[in-house]
Design a protein around this motif. Sequence first.
Motif, mmCIF file in Angstrom:
data_model
loop_
_atom_site.group_PDB
_atom_site.id
_atom_site.type_symbol
_atom_site.label_atom_id
_atom_site.label_comp_id
_atom_site.label_asym_id
_atom_site.label_seq_id
_atom_site.Cartn_x
_atom_site.Cartn_y
_atom_site.Cartn_z
ATOM 1 N N SER A 25 77.514 59.022 6.352
ATOM 2 C CA SER A 25 76.867 59.705 7.473
ATOM 3 C C SER A 25 76.468 61.113 7.056
ATOM 4 O O SER A 25 76.826 61.601 5.984
ATOM 5 C CB SER A 25 77.817 59.770 8.672
ATOM 6 N N SER A 26 75.711 61.773 7.932
ATOM 7 C CA SER A 26 75.326 63.160 7.659
ATOM 8 C C SER A 26 76.450 64.130 8.011
ATOM 9 O O SER A 26 76.388 65.314 7.690
ATOM 10 C CB SER A 26 74.068 63.516 8.464
ATOM 11 N N GLN A 27 77.498 63.626 8.656
ATOM 12 C CA GLN A 27 78.635 64.472 9.038
ATOM 13 C C GLN A 27 79.520 64.731 7.821
ATOM 14 O O GLN A 27 79.830 63.813 7.056
ATOM 15 C CB GLN A 27 79.434 63.779 10.142
ATOM 16 N N GLU A 28 79.934 65.959 7.624
ATOM 17 C CA GLU A 28 80.750 66.302 6.458
ATOM 18 C C GLU A 28 82.217 65.939 6.673
ATOM 19 O O GLU A 28 82.725 65.977 7.791
ATOM 20 C CB GLU A 28 80.623 67.801 6.162
ATOM 21 N N LYS A 73 68.907 71.225 6.608
ATOM 22 C CA LYS A 73 68.820 70.087 7.516
ATOM 23 C C LYS A 73 68.836 68.763 6.747
ATOM 24 O O LYS A 73 68.404 68.692 5.598
ATOM 25 C CB LYS A 73 67.526 70.152 8.341
ATOM 26 N N SER A 74 69.309 67.737 7.422
ATOM 27 C CA SER A 74 69.176 66.376 6.897
ATOM 28 C C SER A 74 67.763 65.878 7.195
ATOM 29 O O SER A 74 67.146 66.280 8.187
ATOM 30 C CB SER A 74 70.182 65.442 7.564
ATOM 31 N N LYS A 96 64.922 62.265 6.301
ATOM 32 C CA LYS A 96 64.754 60.937 5.722
ATOM 33 C C LYS A 96 63.486 60.867 4.879
ATOM 34 O O LYS A 96 62.463 61.464 5.229
ATOM 35 C CB LYS A 96 64.705 59.871 6.818
ATOM 36 N N GLN A 146 68.394 58.673 3.394
ATOM 37 C CA GLN A 146 68.845 59.830 4.161
ATOM 38 C C GLN A 146 69.302 60.905 3.165
ATOM 39 O O GLN A 146 70.169 60.658 2.316
ATOM 40 C CB GLN A 146 70.012 59.440 5.075
ATOM 41 N N CYS A 147 68.704 62.094 3.239
ATOM 42 C CA CYS A 147 69.055 63.203 2.350
ATOM 43 C C CYS A 147 69.869 64.214 3.164
ATOM 44 O O CYS A 147 69.338 64.821 4.101
ATOM 45 C CB CYS A 147 67.804 63.862 1.795
ATOM 46 N N CYS A 148 71.134 64.391 2.789
ATOM 47 C CA CYS A 148 72.055 65.185 3.622
ATOM 48 C C CYS A 148 72.672 66.331 2.833
ATOM 49 O O CYS A 148 73.286 66.103 1.778
ATOM 50 C CB CYS A 148 73.190 64.306 4.152
ATOM 51 N N ASP A 199 75.617 68.819 2.015
ATOM 52 C CA ASP A 199 77.042 68.514 2.201
ATOM 53 C C ASP A 199 77.913 69.449 1.377
ATOM 54 O O ASP A 199 78.038 69.296 0.158
ATOM 55 C CB ASP A 199 77.312 67.058 1.803
ATOM 56 N N TYR A 237 73.050 68.082 -2.112
ATOM 57 C CA TYR A 237 72.407 67.099 -1.234
ATOM 58 C C TYR A 237 72.775 65.700 -1.735
ATOM 59 O O TYR A 237 72.641 65.406 -2.925
ATOM 60 C CB TYR A 237 70.887 67.259 -1.254
#
Length: 769
Positions: free
Chosen positions: A270-273, A368-369, A371, A611-613, A615, A647
């Motif tokens: 997920s995008s959540q750390e 920001k994340s 796509k 998805q590019c996040c 982190d 990322y």
Amino acid sequence: MALLKREHDSLSIYEIKYFKNFNFREFDKDLIVRVIGAAGDGHYEELFDNLILSEHQKREILHYLLLRNDFQKSKTFVEKLLANQPNVYFAVAEQVVNLKISSGDVENAKTICLIFGLKDVLKKFREKYPNKSIPTVIYLYFGEKTDWQEKLGENPVNEFLDVLPKSKERDEKRNAFTHNEYDRTSEFLQYLNKYELFNVNNIDFEITTDFIKHYGLAKSVLLYEYFRNLHLFNMGKLDNLPSEQVYEDEITSLEILEEKYKTLQMKVFSSQEITANYLKTLSHFEITLLSQITGKNTHRFDDGRPPFDQIIGDFIVYSEKATEKSGGQVDLSQDDNYPEYDDYDDYYQEDSYNYSRGEYVPTPEEYKSFKLQANKVEYEFDRSNLEKPDSSYNILKKDVLKIFSTETADKDKFLSLKTSVIEKIQAKIKELENKTDNQYIVQQREKLMSVIAKLEKLDFKEIKEKGEIKSQSYDELLLALLDLDKSMIERSGLQDELRQIVFRKMLDQGYGTVDRVERIRTSMQGELSALGILHLLDLIDNFAKDHILNTEKDNKEKYWTDEAWSKIKESNKIDSKFTMKVVFNKQHKDLKEVADKMTALDSGKGNFKVQCCPDRGFIGEMSGYLADVCYTAEYPLLARHPNLVPYKFIAEQDSDNKEFLGSVLVFELEDEDNNKVALLRAFDIPREHEVNVGEFVENFINKITPSLQARGVKKIIIPGDDGAISNYPLTISHMHKEYINGQNRMSLGKHFAFNGYDITDNCYVVREI
């Protein structure tokens, strides 16, 4: 009985030296084996003509060769020896296979079967021992599909085959139970059996079938053990579940097991750390799974890196200082007070890292994340030169397949390599014997004979270091070879053996996991492929050049013994000696030229979302493990580099099917004019051959630009050093074509040498904002 028709005075100088200590008047199997090993491929006919042996003695020699595990280097000779008696040839081989199986030496039995083309091993075993139950290990190493069906029934086996994973790279069903280099199914069952989790019976087979249906061929002992325990408990075959599984990990049903597995996967992808609070809630089971998911278990540079439990503990200490909200005030300024180290051992000592030096730095809100779409492609390239038998690709392919063979014991690889060296030197001695003698020729012959004398004394040796078994024999072989002058090594064609020694060194430092070796071997089987070329470049760039032969790192990773490393460094400084760092130069140049001109073509297989996040949580800390690259030596990554935002790239085939595609590091720095710049370093996508990587890189830069602009960044830059750009050649090639070739370098305002690559004055602009 006389073994040779001719007398000593008619033998070559080398043969007189070689045979003077042996008794020629008696039948001596060991002597004949030594003669076979010394004769070389070009002299078998001559040797065969001079051997006077009865059929019984021939059979004895074959038997002796097989038992000594000398069958590979002498296979050509034995075929000639029994050319008119194939029944004897195979009968003796089968007899030795039975002996090795009964003694538990299954690996060598498997090798003999492959070398001699023996089939139907289980059928022959049943015929010979009709009243004896066939051991599980025989099924695991020799059982074909029909053997499994006969044992367990057609329907269970067919159901098992139907649930095996199928992908573009592998068709597990087709290769299952073939025991070829593509057969991951047999290897998976052997793995389970090693940990006493699988035997050949209907119950274990049913459990394994269900496991593969849910988790594929996932090699996690704890996951499989808990899964198996639950099945046995539900079947009434187990009275109680283990207390650790019930009370510590709280896994009391298959539903709970799957829920924990999927929940952890969803969290990681997920995008959540992941921060300290979450890590502290994880059970032993979940931590084990997390190690597998992040790539820690299979990291090819893991030697000398901290254990996973320690990485978690250290990160908890660091990230507990997180503020509730980072806001826009987070300072990612470069901190010059963080020392630079070449590897983990140099840097990390207990209590040496003072986490109180600075507060935890979370990801700034401007990052920001987003796509991206990744298009599935196939790469087209010029095959004409690489398909030739003596091409650089085929030369390296031969070297790699020989050393990376999973069917051959390491001792046999070494003995085969030593024999190859001796045969080449022998050929050179005989060539010199046909020349007119002068002092120089005599000195050359004597030098070559002295090297052979050293080689003959070498035997296979292993040492235990940091809990791992490593071979010293290859170091000793290298020492003997580097005694020769450069011209003699090149004229004797010994570069092949020197490259093989370097390839073998890769297996000592964690590179040689079964799955990784299998992937490399698979990419080089069959016709020439882009993936095979890229794997060879990866081996040369990221191991041979950057680690094994890198004089700047001065053998800190201990690939070589001290004596061997000193010899390598000494040879590099003497013009007349062979320089090891050039041993791959020609092959690398040829492959790089082809890779640089590869063209991405639409594969017709669609695309997928990525998805590019950003982190700076725990997954960010594990970026190097996700991308399987060596900057994991920069430990602890985030605490040492508060000016870094990793990322992570998450491939989304669908909502339930996610996996890591790779990562990139974004450093906020300043250039020499005090302008704020963002350095994109280590743009690593391990499976770059599956996507249009150039298109992906450009789309990523375009999408991250607004975030960087909000951070006050004036330029986006990349390193000029290939090793700092990426670990993967297609990405490196794209950066060179678009941003480096023909462009002006720029410099940073302060010294910057992340992971040992000093790029302070070696950067290039990719965007001005």
